[in-house]
Design a protein around this motif. Structure first.
Motif, PDB file in Angstrom:
ATOM      1  N   GLU A 216       0.835  -1.192   0.000  1.00  0.00           N
ATOM      2  CA  GLU A 216       0.000   0.000   0.000  1.00  0.00           C
ATOM      3  C   GLU A 216       0.876   1.251   0.000  1.00  0.00           C
ATOM      4  O   GLU A 216       2.055   1.203   0.389  1.00  0.00           O
ATOM      5  CB  GLU A 216      -0.920   0.019   1.224  1.00  0.00           C
ATOM      6  CG  GLU A 216      -1.940  -1.094   1.279  1.00  0.00           C
ATOM      7  CD  GLU A 216      -3.029  -0.950   0.241  1.00  0.00           C
ATOM      8  OE1 GLU A 216      -3.144   0.143  -0.369  1.00  0.00           O
ATOM      9  OE2 GLU A 216      -3.785  -1.921   0.031  1.00  0.00           O
ATOM     10  N   SER A 217       0.316   2.347  -0.417  1.00  0.00           N
ATOM     11  CA  SER A 217       1.024   3.621  -0.363  1.00  0.00           C
ATOM     12  C   SER A 217       1.425   3.916   1.080  1.00  0.00           C
ATOM     13  O   SER A 217       0.619   3.792   1.997  1.00  0.00           O
ATOM     14  CB  SER A 217       0.122   4.737  -0.896  1.00  0.00           C
ATOM     15  OG  SER A 217       0.728   5.998  -0.719  1.00  0.00           O
ATOM     16  N   GLY A 218       2.694   4.260   1.289  1.00  0.00           N
ATOM     17  CA  GLY A 218       3.185   4.582   2.622  1.00  0.00           C
ATOM     18  C   GLY A 218       3.581   3.382   3.455  1.00  0.00           C
ATOM     19  O   GLY A 218       3.923   3.529   4.627  1.00  0.00           O
ATOM     20  N   ALA A 219       3.566   2.178   2.859  1.00  0.00           N
ATOM     21  CA  ALA A 219       3.917   0.971   3.621  1.00  0.00           C
ATOM     22  C   ALA A 219       5.369   1.012   4.085  1.00  0.00           C
ATOM     23  O   ALA A 219       5.706   0.452   5.125  1.00  0.00           O
ATOM     24  CB  ALA A 219       3.667  -0.272   2.778  1.00  0.00           C
ATOM     25  N   PHE A 220       6.227   1.681   3.307  1.00  0.00           N
ATOM     26  CA  PHE A 220       7.635   1.839   3.683  1.00  0.00           C
ATOM     27  C   PHE A 220       8.173   3.031   2.909  1.00  0.00           C
ATOM     28  O   PHE A 220       7.514   3.565   2.000  1.00  0.00           O
ATOM     29  CB  PHE A 220       8.439   0.564   3.385  1.00  0.00           C
ATOM     30  CG  PHE A 220       8.254   0.034   1.982  1.00  0.00           C
ATOM     31  CD1 PHE A 220       8.972   0.548   0.913  1.00  0.00           C
ATOM     32  CD2 PHE A 220       7.332  -0.981   1.751  1.00  0.00           C
ATOM     33  CE1 PHE A 220       8.797   0.065  -0.366  1.00  0.00           C
ATOM     34  CE2 PHE A 220       7.141  -1.475   0.465  1.00  0.00           C
ATOM     35  CZ  PHE A 220       7.873  -0.953  -0.599  1.00  0.00           C
ATOM     36  N   THR A 221       9.370   3.457   3.257  1.00  0.00           N
ATOM     37  CA  THR A 221       9.977   4.610   2.593  1.00  0.00           C
ATOM     38  C   THR A 221      10.109   4.342   1.094  1.00  0.00           C
ATOM     39  O   THR A 221      10.670   3.334   0.676  1.00  0.00           O
ATOM     40  CB  THR A 221      11.370   4.895   3.184  1.00  0.00           C
ATOM     41  OG1 THR A 221      11.246   5.087   4.591  1.00  0.00           O
ATOM     42  CG2 THR A 221      11.991   6.129   2.541  1.00  0.00           C
ATOM     43  N   GLY A 222       9.568   5.244   0.304  1.00  0.00           N
ATOM     44  CA  GLY A 222       9.628   5.089  -1.150  1.00  0.00           C
ATOM     45  C   GLY A 222       8.376   4.478  -1.745  1.00  0.00           C
ATOM     46  O   GLY A 222       8.211   4.469  -2.973  1.00  0.00           O
ATOM     47  N   ALA A 223       7.466   3.977  -0.895  1.00  0.00           N
ATOM     48  CA  ALA A 223       6.217   3.395  -1.403  1.00  0.00           C
ATOM     49  C   ALA A 223       5.208   4.522  -1.597  1.00  0.00           C
ATOM     50  O   ALA A 223       4.374   4.797  -0.737  1.00  0.00           O
ATOM     51  CB  ALA A 223       5.691   2.351  -0.422  1.00  0.00           C
ATOM     52  N   GLU A 224       5.284   5.202  -2.743  1.00  0.00           N
ATOM     53  CA  GLU A 224       4.469   6.388  -2.976  1.00  0.00           C
ATOM     54  C   GLU A 224       3.047   6.053  -3.412  1.00  0.00           C
ATOM     55  O   GLU A 224       2.136   6.860  -3.226  1.00  0.00           O
ATOM     56  CB  GLU A 224       5.152   7.278  -4.013  1.00  0.00           C
ATOM     57  CG  GLU A 224       6.506   7.805  -3.541  1.00  0.00           C
ATOM     58  CD  GLU A 224       7.190   8.659  -4.589  1.00  0.00           C
ATOM     59  OE1 GLU A 224       6.628   8.795  -5.697  1.00  0.00           O
ATOM     60  OE2 GLU A 224       8.275   9.189  -4.296  1.00  0.00           O
ATOM     61  N   LYS A 225       2.863   4.892  -4.040  1.00  0.00           N
ATOM     62  CA  LYS A 225       1.509   4.508  -4.443  1.00  0.00           C
ATOM     63  C   LYS A 225       1.360   2.996  -4.347  1.00  0.00           C
ATOM     64  O   LYS A 225       2.354   2.252  -4.288  1.00  0.00           O
ATOM     65  CB  LYS A 225       1.207   4.980  -5.858  1.00  0.00           C
ATOM     66  CG  LYS A 225       2.131   4.425  -6.928  1.00  0.00           C
ATOM     67  CD  LYS A 225       1.751   4.984  -8.301  1.00  0.00           C
ATOM     68  CE  LYS A 225       2.683   4.423  -9.381  1.00  0.00           C
ATOM     69  NZ  LYS A 225       2.321   4.929 -10.723  1.00  0.00           N
ATOM     70  N   ARG A 226       0.127   2.530  -4.344  1.00  0.00           N
ATOM     71  CA  ARG A 226      -0.149   1.098  -4.216  1.00  0.00           C
ATOM     72  C   ARG A 226       0.478   0.318  -5.362  1.00  0.00           C
ATOM     73  O   ARG A 226       0.464   0.743  -6.507  1.00  0.00           O
ATOM     74  CB  ARG A 226      -1.657   0.860  -4.194  1.00  0.00           C
ATOM     75  CG  ARG A 226      -2.032  -0.611  -4.241  1.00  0.00           C
ATOM     76  CD  ARG A 226      -3.526  -0.818  -4.406  1.00  0.00           C
ATOM     77  NE  ARG A 226      -4.248  -0.545  -3.173  1.00  0.00           N
ATOM     78  CZ  ARG A 226      -5.565  -0.693  -3.067  1.00  0.00           C
ATOM     79  NH1 ARG A 226      -6.290  -1.074  -4.104  1.00  0.00           N
ATOM     80  NH2 ARG A 226      -6.169  -0.435  -1.913  1.00  0.00           N
ATOM     81  N   LYS A 227       1.035  -0.843  -5.022  1.00  0.00           N
ATOM     82  CA  LYS A 227       1.573  -1.749  -6.033  1.00  0.00           C
ATOM     83  C   LYS A 227       0.880  -3.108  -5.896  1.00  0.00           C
ATOM     84  O   LYS A 227       0.787  -3.648  -4.798  1.00  0.00           O
ATOM     85  CB  LYS A 227       3.084  -1.941  -5.863  1.00  0.00           C
ATOM     86  CG  LYS A 227       3.695  -2.921  -6.865  1.00  0.00           C
ATOM     87  CD  LYS A 227       5.184  -3.095  -6.628  1.00  0.00           C
ATOM     88  CE  LYS A 227       5.778  -4.168  -7.542  1.00  0.00           C
ATOM     89  NZ  LYS A 227       5.718  -3.793  -8.965  1.00  0.00           N
ATOM     90  N   LEU A 267       1.609  -5.533   1.827  1.00  0.00           N
ATOM     91  CA  LEU A 267       2.395  -4.895   2.885  1.00  0.00           C
ATOM     92  C   LEU A 267       1.742  -3.566   3.242  1.00  0.00           C
ATOM     93  O   LEU A 267       1.392  -2.778   2.360  1.00  0.00           O
ATOM     94  CB  LEU A 267       3.838  -4.664   2.424  1.00  0.00           C
ATOM     95  CG  LEU A 267       4.642  -5.895   1.997  1.00  0.00           C
ATOM     96  CD1 LEU A 267       6.072  -5.497   1.673  1.00  0.00           C
ATOM     97  CD2 LEU A 267       4.628  -6.956   3.080  1.00  0.00           C
ATOM     98  N   GLY A 268       1.556  -3.329   4.536  1.00  0.00           N
ATOM     99  CA  GLY A 268       0.949  -2.085   4.989  1.00  0.00           C
ATOM    100  C   GLY A 268      -0.566  -2.088   4.963  1.00  0.00           C
ATOM    101  O   GLY A 268      -1.190  -1.042   5.160  1.00  0.00           O
ATOM    102  N   SER A 269      -1.181  -3.249   4.734  1.00  0.00           N
ATOM    103  CA  SER A 269      -2.635  -3.329   4.671  1.00  0.00           C
ATOM    104  C   SER A 269      -3.157  -4.374   5.652  1.00  0.00           C
ATOM    105  O   SER A 269      -2.474  -5.361   5.950  1.00  0.00           O
ATOM    106  CB  SER A 269      -3.085  -3.694   3.256  1.00  0.00           C
ATOM    107  OG  SER A 269      -4.474  -3.969   3.199  1.00  0.00           O
ATOM    108  N   THR A 270      -4.363  -4.157   6.133  1.00  0.00           N
ATOM    109  CA  THR A 270      -5.012  -5.153   6.997  1.00  0.00           C
ATOM    110  C   THR A 270      -6.062  -5.945   6.229  1.00  0.00           C
ATOM    111  O   THR A 270      -6.678  -6.852   6.780  1.00  0.00           O
ATOM    112  CB  THR A 270      -5.679  -4.457   8.199  1.00  0.00           C
ATOM    113  OG1 THR A 270      -6.616  -3.480   7.715  1.00  0.00           O
ATOM    114  CG2 THR A 270      -4.641  -3.778   9.082  1.00  0.00           C
TER     115      THR A 270
END
Length: 454
Positions: A216-227, A267-270
């Motif tokens: 998800e966006s913001g899951a880690f540094t550099g994750a600017e948008k969902r992948k 990553l970064g999602s529930t």
């Protein structure tokens, strides 16, 4: 060939207005004055799109739409309505219409809508051609070989293709593991869905995890948008994990969880997502050996070791070398336009005598180089790399003398086995090749000298 549109209307003004715009796009127009006539035309000739009114003589536009979808569900249908209510448009779109045009017509709107419909038809046709090409390319008949080993591999692949079982393909680099995986996929019930491949050896642990599961966006540094991860991309199809033996233990734990629960989270999602994929894995390493060294999880090993298929190195199936060479030659002729149709006897002998450490991939590269070099319609020894022409060292050319005091033959054999393992970095297929024996013979001798656990 110009595209064609079927225009269904009994109104002369509508016919003239739309026909003029369509003709300006380089498309031909076929006319029908009723839904019944339109369906009759569709059964006798192909068209690239349909424009029809909602109000028609006989069956109405929505009934016609259902009939069209029974003939070709991917054919774009544009509805024309003089009743520009939201309800009429929504009903048509929900029923499967591509778009709608509202009277009185806007010329730009007509052109734009028709262009979109024709572009979609082209895309569908291109995808259909690509799909047919993939099916031909990865049909089991595209796997070349007449040796008993290849015949058995194809039998096993055919058996597992019709199931959803996890397949584990083992073999040295260059033996064609991904080709076999694709053939299993395209001959399975999931063949119409994606085949998504990832090489576990090319990505570090953190990148491999995000590639597999997405983030998800913001899951880690550099994750600017969902992948979107590979598990999602492969939904309904097959996920191919190449070189799974290189996967770290941390990622193995997460993969095992997906295989057990058939679900995962980005990553970064529930949010919990369903993993509707068929898994095919491949390795050039001895996974059982990695398990014994605690480098590969035992529980994951048994999860993926459902249906193992081993592709032997090319050296162990020399019967396949010339059929493969002829196959690659035909491919290269088609690709390059050079009419190289023959491999001369001396060149064939060299191909048969070489050990092929790079397996089928190396053979293909050698043939491509030879086709580039030759100036006539055949390949000779002069077109082959020098390394292929170096004769294997035989004992007849090596000075071996028995010491006056004698020696232990078993100690000599043990020493040579250890040297072969060290030189090959414990790759048993390469060690067997160095010693001029089969992998099965090597395993027997390693066990005899208690070297199989080292």
């Amino acid at each position: 060939m110009n595209p064609s549109l079927l225009l269904v209307t009994d109104e002369e003004a509508t016919r003239e207005a739309i026909s003029g715009e369509v003709a300006g796009l380089g498309a031909s127009v076929i006319h029908a004055s009723s839904g019944e006539e339109a369906l009759e035309i569709l059964t006798s000739q192909p068209v690239d799109g349909i424009i029809t009114g909602l109000k028609l003589k006989g069956i109405d536009g929505l009934t016609l739409l259902k009939g069209i979808q029974e003939i070709d569900e991917q054919l774009p249908v544009i509805m024309v309505t003089a009743y520009g209510t939201v309800a009429a448009a929504v009903k048509a779109m929900k029923a499967g219409a591509f778009d709608f045009l509202e009277k009185p017509f806007d010329q730009d709107d007509v052109r734009h809508t028709v262009q979109k419909a024709l572009a979609m038809t082209r895309l569908v046709a291109e995808n259909r051609v690509l799909r047919e090409e993939l099916e031909r390319q990865y049909d089991f008949s595209a796997i070349i070989g007449t040796s008993p080993q290849v015949v058995e591999i194809l039998r096993l692949a055919g058996d597992v293709a019709v199931t959803n079982a996890t397949a584990l393909i083992s073999g040295e680099s260059g033996t064609g593991k991904e080709l076999l995986a694709r053939a299993i996929h395209y001959n399975s019930g999931r063949g119409g869905h994606p085949f998504v491949a990832i090489n576990c050896a090319t990505l570090p642990e953190n990148l491999l995890e995000s590639e597999l599961f997405g983030y998800e966006s913001g899951a880690f540094t550099g994750a600017e948008k969902r992948k979107i991860g590979r598990f999602e991309l492969a939904a309904g199809g097959t996920l191919f994990l190449d070189e799974i033996g290189e996967m770290t233990l941390a990622v193995q734990v997460k993969l095992l969880r997906v295989l057990e629960l058939r679900e995962f989270s980005r990553l970064g999602s529930t949010e919990t997502l369903r993993a509707d994929v068929r898994l095919i894995v491949a390795t050039n390493r001895d996974l059982a050996d990695l398990v014994s060294k605690r480098l590969f999880r035992e529980d994951l090993y048994y999860r993926i070791h459902v249906f193992p298929i081993t592709i032997p190195p090319l050296q162990e199936r020399t019967q396949d070398i010339l059929p493969l060479a002829r196959h690659f030659l035909l491919e290269l002729v088609e690709r390059t336009g050079k009419m190289v149709t023959d491999i001369r006897p001396e060149a064939r002998r060299i191909l048969l005598n070489y050990g092929w450490p790079g397996n089928v991939r190396e053979l293909k590269n050698v043939l491509e180089r030879a086709v580039i070099l030759t100036q006539d319609n055949s390949i000779g020894p002069e077109h082959l790399p020098l390394r292929l022409q170096e004769e294997r060292v035989s004992l007849a050319n090596v000075a071996v003398s028995l010491p006056r005091q004698g020696l232990s033959l078993e100690e000599v054999e043990r020493s040579l086995l250890k040297q072969a393992l060290e030189r090959s970095r414990h790759n048993k297929s390469k060690a067997a090749r160095l010693l001029g024996m089969s992998r099965a013979t090597l395993r027997y001798r390693l066990k005899k000298f208690s070297l199989d656990a080292e």
